[in-house]
Design an enzyme around this catalytic site. Structure first.
Site, PDB file in Angstrom:
ATOM      1  N   ARG A 151      72.446 101.247  58.503  1.00 46.75           N
ATOM      2  CA  ARG A 151      72.961  99.975  57.989  1.00 46.75           C
ATOM      3  C   ARG A 151      74.216  99.525  58.739  1.00 46.75           C
ATOM      4  O   ARG A 151      74.438  98.326  58.936  1.00 46.75           O
ATOM      5  CB  ARG A 151      73.242 100.136  56.494  1.00 46.75           C
ATOM      6  N   HIS A 161      74.810  95.826  60.210  1.00 46.84           N
ATOM      7  CA  HIS A 161      75.941  94.973  59.827  1.00 46.84           C
ATOM      8  C   HIS A 161      76.895  94.716  60.988  1.00 46.84           C
ATOM      9  O   HIS A 161      77.619  93.725  60.982  1.00 46.84           O
ATOM     10  CB  HIS A 161      76.676  95.566  58.626  1.00 46.84           C
ATOM     11  N   ASP A 162      76.890  95.595  61.966  1.00 44.92           N
ATOM     12  CA  ASP A 162      77.689  95.341  63.174  1.00 44.92           C
ATOM     13  C   ASP A 162      77.031  94.251  64.021  1.00 44.92           C
ATOM     14  O   ASP A 162      77.660  93.271  64.402  1.00 44.92           O
ATOM     15  CB  ASP A 162      77.842  96.631  63.987  1.00 44.92           C
ATOM     16  N   VAL A 191      77.083  90.396  63.180  1.00 44.45           N
ATOM     17  CA  VAL A 191      78.374  89.698  63.201  1.00 44.45           C
ATOM     18  C   VAL A 191      78.928  89.717  64.626  1.00 44.45           C
ATOM     19  O   VAL A 191      79.433  90.739  65.085  1.00 44.45           O
ATOM     20  CB  VAL A 191      79.367  90.370  62.222  1.00 44.45           C
ATOM     21  N   GLY A 212      77.450  89.959  67.367  1.00 41.79           N
ATOM     22  CA  GLY A 212      76.771  90.894  68.267  1.00 41.79           C
ATOM     23  C   GLY A 212      77.164  92.346  68.046  1.00 41.79           C
ATOM     24  O   GLY A 212      78.068  92.664  67.269  1.00 41.79           O
ATOM     25  N   SER A 255      82.701  95.842  66.104  1.00 37.16           N
ATOM     26  CA  SER A 255      83.788  95.141  65.391  1.00 37.16           C
ATOM     27  C   SER A 255      83.887  95.587  63.929  1.00 37.16           C
ATOM     28  O   SER A 255      84.972  95.600  63.349  1.00 37.16           O
ATOM     29  CB  SER A 255      83.618  93.619  65.483  1.00 37.16           C
ATOM     30  N   ASN A 297      80.221  93.885  52.796  1.00 35.00           N
ATOM     31  CA  ASN A 297      80.572  95.250  53.188  1.00 35.00           C
ATOM     32  C   ASN A 297      81.472  95.975  52.200  1.00 35.00           C
ATOM     33  O   ASN A 297      81.462  97.197  52.118  1.00 35.00           O
ATOM     34  CB  ASN A 297      81.298  95.230  54.550  1.00 35.00           C
ATOM     35  N   HIS A 321      64.550  99.686  54.353  1.00 35.95           N
ATOM     36  CA  HIS A 321      64.733  99.966  52.929  1.00 35.95           C
ATOM     37  C   HIS A 321      63.712 100.987  52.422  1.00 35.95           C
ATOM     38  O   HIS A 321      63.495 101.113  51.226  1.00 35.95           O
ATOM     39  CB  HIS A 321      64.694  98.675  52.111  1.00 35.95           C
ATOM     40  N   ASP A 367      63.423 103.049  47.772  1.00 32.93           N
ATOM     41  CA  ASP A 367      62.014 103.450  47.735  1.00 32.93           C
ATOM     42  C   ASP A 367      61.893 104.654  46.806  1.00 32.93           C
ATOM     43  O   ASP A 367      62.177 105.783  47.210  1.00 32.93           O
ATOM     44  CB  ASP A 367      61.529 103.813  49.149  1.00 32.93           C
ATOM     45  N   THR A 378      59.420 108.031  48.097  1.00 36.53           N
ATOM     46  CA  THR A 378      59.945 109.030  49.044  1.00 36.53           C
ATOM     47  C   THR A 378      61.339 108.551  49.463  1.00 36.53           C
ATOM     48  O   THR A 378      61.521 107.988  50.543  1.00 36.53           O
ATOM     49  CB  THR A 378      59.030 109.161  50.282  1.00 36.53           C
ATOM     50  N   ASP A 403      59.254 106.138  56.091  1.00 33.89           N
ATOM     51  CA  ASP A 403      57.798 105.993  56.148  1.00 33.89           C
ATOM     52  C   ASP A 403      57.435 104.552  55.799  1.00 33.89           C
ATOM     53  O   ASP A 403      58.315 103.691  55.741  1.00 33.89           O
ATOM     54  CB  ASP A 403      57.115 107.006  55.208  1.00 33.89           C
TER      55      ASP A 403
END
Length: 299
Positions: free
Chosen positions: A32, A36-37, A40, A42, A46, A64, A163, A215, A218, A223
């Site tokens: 993640r 998230h980097d 924003v 590219g 940052s 964040n 996810h 999920d 699992t 998967d």
């Protein structure tokens, strides 16, 4: 951008394996961070910068705040790489390498990580507030957010498959459980059995920071169960279920395809995360290679 040195990858993998012993969520959290980097300004590291007199950290932006995690593990990876080959691997590249190792260690696909990104000299908190897709986005907003960074519908559906592991706080899905419709009912696209489970876990006005598996089948494996969950109306976030339950959506056939064929999902995911990792990198003499991921050099 160039492909990576195997020695660096093995350092990254070793540190993450060690972190996994006490934190089963760490792989999803690290993946993640890369997402998230990149969304924003590219993939420029940052997100990793802490507050300073001249920097307003992206860590305090709404998407964040008290939510992104794993920074201590990034610090450990950076320290280990610095001692092996000082001043050569950027923090932005460490996030890309960590994403790959995290997916592979969880049973997901392998891909060759392109390296050569450099680190930003500042953070973009205001941009982080507007450019990271929100779990409350409408289907059309979601497509626009991805399109704004050059990613298409296949990228959206494949990357949403991240996810398949990780957790979410009640606060990001409880609005679906109560007063969602004009008449005050829950989101009608939630499977009734699943709705009962979620309402028990997240009672109205309860503790909004309780965690639930994205999920439930699992929870720590990478998967394709995420997609079969959507087919059963058991997507946790609004933006998950919308990919399958929005009438006439172009994403439905992709959900069906990835649910049916895990290798098709893995192949698409690997390509889409390479696409995401290529969003506006700093290269050449732009930016720098930080010595400490939390602050710009010389500070």
């Amino acid at each position: 951008m160039r492909s990576h040195a195997p020695g660096v990858s093995s350092i990254v993998k070793t540190v993450i394996q060690e972190a996994l012993q006490s934190d089963p969520r760490i792989t999803a959290s690290l993946l993640r961070l890369h997402f998230h980097d990149c969304f924003v300004h590219g993939c420029d590291g940052s997100l990793l910068l802490d507050n300073s007199p001249t920097i307003q950290s992206e860590k305090d932006a709404a998407p964040n705040f008290q939510s992104v995690r794993g920074f201590g593990v990034v610090d450990k990876i950076k320290a280990a790489i610095e001692s092996a080959c000082p001043g050569t691997v950027s923090c932005a590249d460490i996030l890309a390498l960590s994403a790959q190792a995290s997916v592979s260690l969880s049973g997901g696909p392998y891909w060759t990580v392109l390296l050569g990104r450099r680190d930003s000299l500042t953070a973009y908190q205001a941009l982080a507030n507007t450019s990271i897709p929100s779990p409350f986005d409408s289907y059309s907003n979601l497509i626009s957010q991805f399109s704004a960074v050059g990613l298409d519908i296949t990228d959206l559906v494949a990357l949403s498959g991240a996810h398949t592991f990780g957790r979410a706080h009640c606060k990001v899905f409880s609005p679906r459980l109560y007063n969602f419709t004009a008449s005050g009912g829950p989101d009608p696209t939630i499977n009734p059995w699943y709705l009962t489970t979620l309402q028990k876990l997240c009672p109205q006005n309860g503790n909004s920071s309780v965690l639930f598996d994205l999920d439930p089948t699992t929870p720590n494996l990478f998967d394709n169960h995420y997609y079969s969950n959507l087919q059963k109306n058991e997507g946790l976030l609004l933006t998950d279920q919308e990919l399958y339950s929005t009438a006439g959506a172009a994403t439905i056939s992709l959900v069906n395809s990835f649910s049916f064929d895990q290798s098709a999902f893995f192949e698409s995911f690997a390509q889409s995360i390479i696409n995401m990792g290529n969003i506006s990198p700093l290269t050449g003499s732009n930016g720098e290679i930080r010595y400490n991921c939390r602050k710009v050099n010389g500070n």
